[in-house]
Design a protein around this motif. Sequence first.
Motif, mmCIF file in Angstrom:
data_model
loop_
_atom_site.group_PDB
_atom_site.id
_atom_site.type_symbol
_atom_site.label_atom_id
_atom_site.label_comp_id
_atom_site.label_asym_id
_atom_site.label_seq_id
_atom_site.Cartn_x
_atom_site.Cartn_y
_atom_site.Cartn_z
ATOM 1 N N LEU A 106 0.747 -1.059 0.240
ATOM 2 C CA LEU A 106 0.047 -0.140 -0.342
ATOM 3 C C LEU A 106 0.719 1.378 0.104
ATOM 4 C CD1 LEU A 106 -2.613 1.480 0.486
ATOM 5 C CD2 LEU A 106 -2.551 1.058 3.173
ATOM 6 N N ARG A 159 -5.891 6.185 -2.668
ATOM 7 C CA ARG A 159 -4.674 5.458 -1.840
ATOM 8 C C ARG A 159 -4.705 3.946 -2.957
ATOM 9 N NH1 ARG A 159 -3.145 5.382 3.194
ATOM 10 N NH2 ARG A 159 -1.604 4.392 2.711
ATOM 11 N N GLU A 173 -9.902 7.038 0.273
ATOM 12 C CA GLU A 173 -8.898 6.803 1.910
ATOM 13 C C GLU A 173 -9.747 6.146 2.831
ATOM 14 O OE1 GLU A 173 -6.400 6.328 4.585
ATOM 15 O OE2 GLU A 173 -5.694 7.398 2.552
ATOM 16 N N VAL A 232 -9.481 1.938 2.526
ATOM 17 C CA VAL A 232 -8.046 1.000 2.760
ATOM 18 C C VAL A 232 -8.950 0.480 3.637
ATOM 19 C CG1 VAL A 232 -6.336 1.847 2.928
ATOM 20 C CG2 VAL A 232 -6.862 3.313 1.790
#
Length: 234
Positions: free
Chosen positions: A16, A91, A137, A140
């Motif tokens: 990540l 992300r 986000e 995630v």
Amino acid sequence: MSRDDILTTPNISVVLLDDQLWVGCVAPEDLPACAYPLLQAMLGAPDDKAGFFSLTHEEDGITLMMDDRCQRAFAETSHLCSVNYAPHRWRAFEIHLGTLTYDEPGVVCFLTTTMAERHISILNLCTYDRDFLLVAESDVHRAKEVIQACLQVDVDGLREAMLQLDVRRSHSSSRDLEDTNGSSPLRDKRREQLAAAVDGGGCSCGTGTCCCGATASMSQEALCCASTCKLPTS
């Protein structure tokens, strides 16, 4: 760019990326004015070897996916170059499949389908030897759980999980088809209208064949004709 290890197996590695990413688009008429920030984003500073920047050019303009360093190049020339940004930041999960890319095609589709079932929206970016799945986000943590649950198995386990998903989707499609072919007042009315059109020689255009290509032998299947053709009103 720093990164957090999510999963490592003999065949797969997933990390990540720490940086939040920007996703934006530039209209075709604004492309000439964006030449300088585009070069800055692609080439970067002489000592800057890290970063994330992707450009996709198609007929509606260009789509940009980039980190803060690249976005600053566009912000500094915003009076000349207009970029429309997505309402939230993203992300990226960087997925390296190695030989599985060729040996077991469909792994990324398996992941994205599983995420869709859990109502996680993604943007998928493919490069020469890896894939990037971008998620909001707020998603995630759930996306991380999906990736670990789906990929933390050996090749045989992955193959079995992909097969189970195909079977599940096939059953779901069958149920949807049964619902479509089932009975309801509106659907029954359309069948009656279509039968009347066939008995009367076809559509009111007089061709004897519905405009979508349906004939008397297709009267039960071609329900679309009841709403798209000019059916007799009597």
